[in-house]
Design an enzyme around this catalytic site. Sequence first.
Site, short mmCIF file in Angstrom:
data_model
loop_
_atom_site.label_atom_id
_atom_site.label_comp_id
_atom_site.label_asym_id
_atom_site.label_seq_id
_atom_site.Cartn_x
_atom_site.Cartn_y
_atom_site.Cartn_z
N ASP A 37 0.82 -1.21 0.00
CA ASP A 37 0.00 0.00 0.00
C ASP A 37 0.86 1.27 0.00
O ASP A 37 1.79 1.41 0.80
CB ASP A 37 -0.89 -0.01 1.25
N ASP A 38 0.53 2.21 -0.90
CA ASP A 38 1.15 3.54 -0.94
C ASP A 38 2.65 3.52 -1.23
O ASP A 38 3.38 4.43 -0.82
CB ASP A 38 0.92 4.28 0.39
N CYS A 78 -6.18 4.44 -3.22
CA CYS A 78 -6.31 3.01 -2.90
C CYS A 78 -7.56 2.32 -3.46
O CYS A 78 -7.47 1.36 -4.21
CB CYS A 78 -6.29 2.80 -1.38
N HIS A 134 -10.08 -2.75 -0.98
CA HIS A 134 -10.29 -1.64 -0.05
C HIS A 134 -11.55 -1.92 0.75
O HIS A 134 -12.55 -2.37 0.19
CB HIS A 134 -10.43 -0.33 -0.83
N ASP A 329 -0.22 -0.17 -5.12
CA ASP A 329 -1.51 0.25 -5.70
C ASP A 329 -1.46 1.63 -6.36
O ASP A 329 -2.30 1.95 -7.20
CB ASP A 329 -2.65 0.17 -4.68
N HIS A 330 -0.47 2.44 -6.01
CA HIS A 330 -0.25 3.76 -6.62
C HIS A 330 1.01 4.33 -6.01
O HIS A 330 1.62 3.72 -5.12
CB HIS A 330 -1.44 4.71 -6.39
#
Length: 506
Positions: A37-38, A78, A134, A329-330
């Site tokens: 994540d992130d 997310c 999510h 995810d990004h």
Amino acid sequence: MRLIQILTLFLITNLYAQKSTINDIKGQPNILFIAIDDLNDWVEPLNGNKQSITPNMDSFCKEGAMVFNNAVCPAPICGPSRSAILSGFMPNRSGVYGNASNMIYSDLVKENATLPEYFSKHGYHTLSNGKIFHKHAAEHGVDFGHWAFDEHARARRNNKDIADKKYVTACKAGVIKGEKNIDYKGKGKLSWGPTVDSFEETVDYKVADWAKNQLQRDFDKPFFMAVGFIKPHLPWFVPKEFFDKYKLEDIKAPIVNENDLNDIVNSNGKEIHKPSAEYKWIKKHGLEKEATRAYLANTTYVDACLGIVLDALEKSGHADNTIIVIWGDHGWHLGEKLRYLKNTLWSEAVKPPLFVRLPNMDKTLYCEKPVNLVDLYPTLVSLCNLPEKENIDGHDFSTLLKYPKANWEYPGITVSTQGTSVLTEKWHYINNLSGAEELYDVDKDPLEWNNLAFNSKFKKEINELKKWVPKHREEPKKLHYDKPPNYVDADADPTIKGTRDLSKLK
């Protein structure tokens, strides 16, 4: 002439070697699907920040994997990004643009199997732990995406990574390095500090340990195992040992151009962006180095958790027949474009890591093609010899795993509430819903400081790139439920799975 013959032979040999790697997969391979994540490109294989310490990702790639240098996320936040990756439908088709929208209410998702469901439908045993989907409040509890798997575990339930109050920094609480002061209070979301818990007591370690134990099992079917790590998502609370790997005096914060937003204007000539609250708070208190170190510490922490999983796979009986996918995810901003956090259309937010290893890969390969994480759905279906799913948005990039320089006609598209990003190997075009346009030369201006959209010299390039901007954006569904108390620890809604009949889902 002799040189040309040698080069030709080299290229043919290399292509054959990559074909052999894919064709050597026997039967239906397992899938180890690892989400982080992130996570931006501040990892060793991508060289996004030379200070970063991520030895497990580095070793993984060096021992044999495809490194995608220009992978993009379908959305820069997310929920929408994961919804697109797991459903196969981009936000403009599903109507999922923000974290408040739940994909299961989309008409498309109601009728189509998600990625893990498609694998279950076709003979795989699916299991997960950590953050893959999510989460959302649902009618009878919380939707954790549990309904999409045959087995679902929750290492995060009743497990909190709590920071040591003596060292914590938190914007909203008005605390810096453990000292509380009314002058420290800000509007931003940033917080960081070492945890009270040891490494073995933290959430992502528990997820990694679960995966380690699952990999010791004997499965009577090929498996699709999804492992979701939450860090480096905020808050940046990880054990002190990971902060200690970085000396504050040696930290170099990202270079920032204070005039970076001046050339991004709408049709009326008005600037459409301002420095974010987090950026202003960091600058006011001179915390650039501290924030940079905190993010790096969290990245190194999650790399250590990843190492547990990868080591367990190597020691299992599954290593020789398992495809491994590691993805973020990004991306994430750390001061660039005068902001922190995510949810922008600039490269810092739209370009996450993507590493893929097929069985028998034994060297690092690099691909510059702008693949999209939404492409994972059709690619994994293809690699595992499942029936093709024709109605999804992604494109099968398995050919690039054979030969990284193969023809790839698609740019990387990212869709957000602000507009659309179109990335090629040469250009990055941003079409803002406000009417503002941006064009950056990726080679000459990697920091995206010089907006070329106003230069008539590049009108042809802009018109070509604009063709990829979605002409229709599906409206989001309005259905919403209030979050229950102790949202993360609440019961999963047991009724959702009964609405997902695999025999009827496409």
